[in-house]
Design a protein around this motif. Structure first.
Motif, PDB file in Angstrom:
ATOM      1  N   PHE A   1      48.498  31.201  26.167  1.00 51.38           N
ATOM      2  CA  PHE A   1      49.211  32.464  25.967  1.00 51.38           C
ATOM      3  C   PHE A   1      50.722  32.270  26.054  1.00 51.38           C
ATOM      4  N   LEU A   2      51.158  31.224  26.776  1.00 45.82           N
ATOM      5  CA  LEU A   2      52.592  31.033  27.019  1.00 45.82           C
ATOM      6  C   LEU A   2      53.360  30.800  25.725  1.00 45.82           C
ATOM      7  N   GLY A   3      52.744  30.118  24.774  1.00 43.04           N
ATOM      8  CA  GLY A   3      53.423  29.864  23.506  1.00 43.04           C
ATOM      9  C   GLY A   3      53.750  31.146  22.767  1.00 43.04           C
ATOM     10  N   LEU A   4      52.850  32.122  22.866  1.00 45.86           N
ATOM     11  CA  LEU A   4      53.042  33.392  22.163  1.00 45.86           C
ATOM     12  C   LEU A   4      54.187  34.200  22.760  1.00 45.86           C
ATOM     13  N   ILE A   5      54.206  34.298  24.088  1.00 43.40           N
ATOM     14  CA  ILE A   5      55.272  35.087  24.716  1.00 43.40           C
ATOM     15  C   ILE A   5      56.619  34.368  24.565  1.00 43.40           C
ATOM     16  N   ALA A   6      56.609  33.035  24.591  1.00 39.39           N
ATOM     17  CA  ALA A   6      57.854  32.286  24.373  1.00 39.39           C
ATOM     18  C   ALA A   6      58.365  32.498  22.952  1.00 39.39           C
ATOM     19  N   PHE A   7      57.454  32.518  21.980  1.00 38.60           N
ATOM     20  CA  PHE A   7      57.842  32.738  20.585  1.00 38.60           C
ATOM     21  C   PHE A   7      58.454  34.123  20.412  1.00 38.60           C
ATOM     22  N   SER A   8      57.820  35.156  20.974  1.00 36.17           N
ATOM     23  CA  SER A   8      58.355  36.521  20.880  1.00 36.17           C
ATOM     24  C   SER A   8      59.728  36.614  21.522  1.00 36.17           C
ATOM     25  N   THR A   9      59.903  35.924  22.646  1.00 36.95           N
ATOM     26  CA  THR A   9      61.188  35.924  23.342  1.00 36.95           C
ATOM     27  C   THR A   9      62.280  35.302  22.476  1.00 36.95           C
ATOM     28  N   ILE A  10      61.994  34.154  21.882  1.00 39.91           N
ATOM     29  CA  ILE A  10      62.975  33.448  21.049  1.00 39.91           C
ATOM     30  C   ILE A  10      63.325  34.270  19.810  1.00 39.91           C
TER      31      ILE A  10
END
Length: 478
Positions: free
Chosen positions: A49-58
């Motif tokens: 899940f971390l990749g998804l929230i990191a992508f949205s943040t970036i």
């Protein structure tokens, strides 16, 4: 990581001690610690899940910077739509893709044409609906000029992933929460104690009220064909208290935990079951989502201005979207449709903002009229919850048909007296504390310290003795 788990009971003190005793004087390092803690908290369910929230943040951090540099209205609007399409697109793939494929295939089958629809074998990331709306609020407010974009990526990442409210809200606006990451934070004993008090009440709501109600609500809804109408009524009431105790309990724990770290989150529930009409209910229930839809969808559509048919359209649009936000199932859409029907007469008669004060504001008890209005509002809300809880629309209608028959006046087969007593106590405390941000904020402060601590320890004992079987928070699935 669940708030009501041993993991969180160990995680929170460790983060708290590191936050205040090792990096208190370094704002940047405090924010880094929040990001790390938030990613550990979120990755506890599934590290993927971390990749998804990191992508949205970036994505939204970058679009915010580009909006600050861009003066062309056309290009600024293009950047805004890029943020909306990317965020809603991700939400759509993970949450709604299979729903649309299944219904598209079923529609063609109904018309006599069989097509093969390929669904995705993916799991729904926890809290994706919440942090998607939170990051969108940043982009939209930067576009509207209500907020300056930030160049501090760490502060922005902390805002998006702030662990107390990451997976089930409140959905914080960037204009309210983001600036708090740029202010030096000092430990405040009174705020910390207030936070602990709110966490305690949130745990009581979740563990004692919601989890116990869940056991009986699940039993009745899962076997509804075996029970009388009176038992089905009891099942609907239990679910009404389950979802309120569960979700408002989460919000209380989230807000209280935030105070431990020097942050203030907005109130998300304001005693909604004491509302006198459905408009007041929606001003008091899941406030952060209701106001998000109001400010970013309802008002831009025209709100309650313009021709009557436009007002009706806007009401149905906002409630149907709200229903669909909760889940990819027709039951949620019907639930939203019912609430739109409830709300419409108040809007057309211009009575949707009559009750903006606290019920029985200067009295210990409601008047007969207030009590009747409160009872009617609770009844129609509970009726709508049947569709929210049911697995399918067919099951919901069948449940309702079996509810409204002569057996409605019989004695229920399920009679958990201890739970009814707990609910009665809960309602009494909530009523006494209805003027406050949460029920026990100032309820017993006038008592001597010894008596106050006795009450708090008694609540702790009730949590340990009568806590129901541990269950995930309902809104994790949304």
């Amino acid at each position: 990581m669940l708030f009501n788990s041993l993991d969180f009971a160990l995680f929170l003190p460790v983060v708290f001690l590191l936050y205040w005793f090792t990096v208190q004087r370094h704002l940047k390092v405090q924010n880094v610690l929040i990001v790390v803690a938030s990613y550990v908290f979120y990755g506890w369910w599934d590290w993927r899940f971390l990749g998804l929230i990191a992508f949205s943040t970036i994505v939204d951090y970058t679009i915010g910077l580009l909006l600050a540099k861009q003066s062309s209205p056309v290009k600024r609007k293009g950047l805004l739509w890029a943020s909306i399409i990317i965020n809603i697109g991700l939400l759509g793939v993970f949450k709604y893709y299979n729903f649309f494929v299944a219904n598209f295939t079923e529609a063609f089958s109904f018309l006599g044409s069989k097509i093969q629809g390929n669904t995705l074998n993916i799991i729904l990331p926890v809290g994706i609906s919440f942090y998607t709306f939170q990051t969108l609020s940043y982009t939209i407010d930067v576009y509207r000029g209500k907020l300056q974009s930030t160049k501090d990526f760490i502060a922005f990442a902390a805002f998006v992933g702030f662990f107390p409210q990451l997976v089930a809200g409140p959905i914080e606006r960037a204009t309210h929460l983001l600036p708090q990451f740029f202010k030096q934070r000092r430990f405040n004993y009174s705020k910390a104690v207030d936070g602990l008090r709110q966490i305690l009440w949130g745990l009581f709501k979740k563990v004692v009220i919601a989890d116990n109600c869940a056991q009986f609500a699940n039993l009745i809804f899962d076997n509804y064909t075996d029970y009388s109408g009176s038992t089905l009524l009891l099942g609907a009431v239990f679910f009404a208290f389950q979802i309120y105790g569960d979700f408002s309990g989460y919000s209380d724990i989230a807000i209280g935990t935030s105070r431990l770290f020097g942050f203030e989150l907005k109130q998300n529930f304001a005693f909604p079951y004491f509302s006198r009409d459905i408009a007041e209910f929606w001003r008091r229930w899941h406030i952060s989502l209701s106001t998000w839809f109001r400010d970013y969808i309802y008002i831009p559509l025209g709100g309650s201005r313009g021709a009557v048919w436009l007002q009706i359209r806007n009401v149905f649009v906002i409630f149907l979207i709200s229903g669909f936000w909760h889940g990819a199932n027709w039951t949620f859409i019907v639930w939203g449709f019912l609430n739109a029907l409830y709300f419409l007469p108040l809007l057309l008669l211009k009575k949707n903002r009559v009750h903006t004060n606290v019920i029985a504001g200067h009295s210990k008890f409601p008047s007969l009229k207030e009590f009747s209005m409160m009872l009617v509002t609770f009844t129609i809300t509970t009726f709508a919850w049947i569709f929210f809880r049911a697995e399918t629309v067919v099951q919901a209608f069948d449940y309702v048909l079996r509810l409204f028959n002569l057996s409605l006046f019989s004695m229920p087969e399920v009679r958990p007296r201890f739970l009814i007593v707990l609910i009665a106590f809960f309602v009494l405390v909530e009523w006494c504390g209805r003027h406050q941000l949460y029920a026990i904020e100032r309820l017993w402060l006038r008592y001597p310290r010894g008596m106050r601590w006795t009450i708090y320890y008694a609540i702790v004992m009730v949590i340990f003795l009568y806590g129901g079987k541990e269950q995930e928070f309902i809104y994790f699935q949304f």
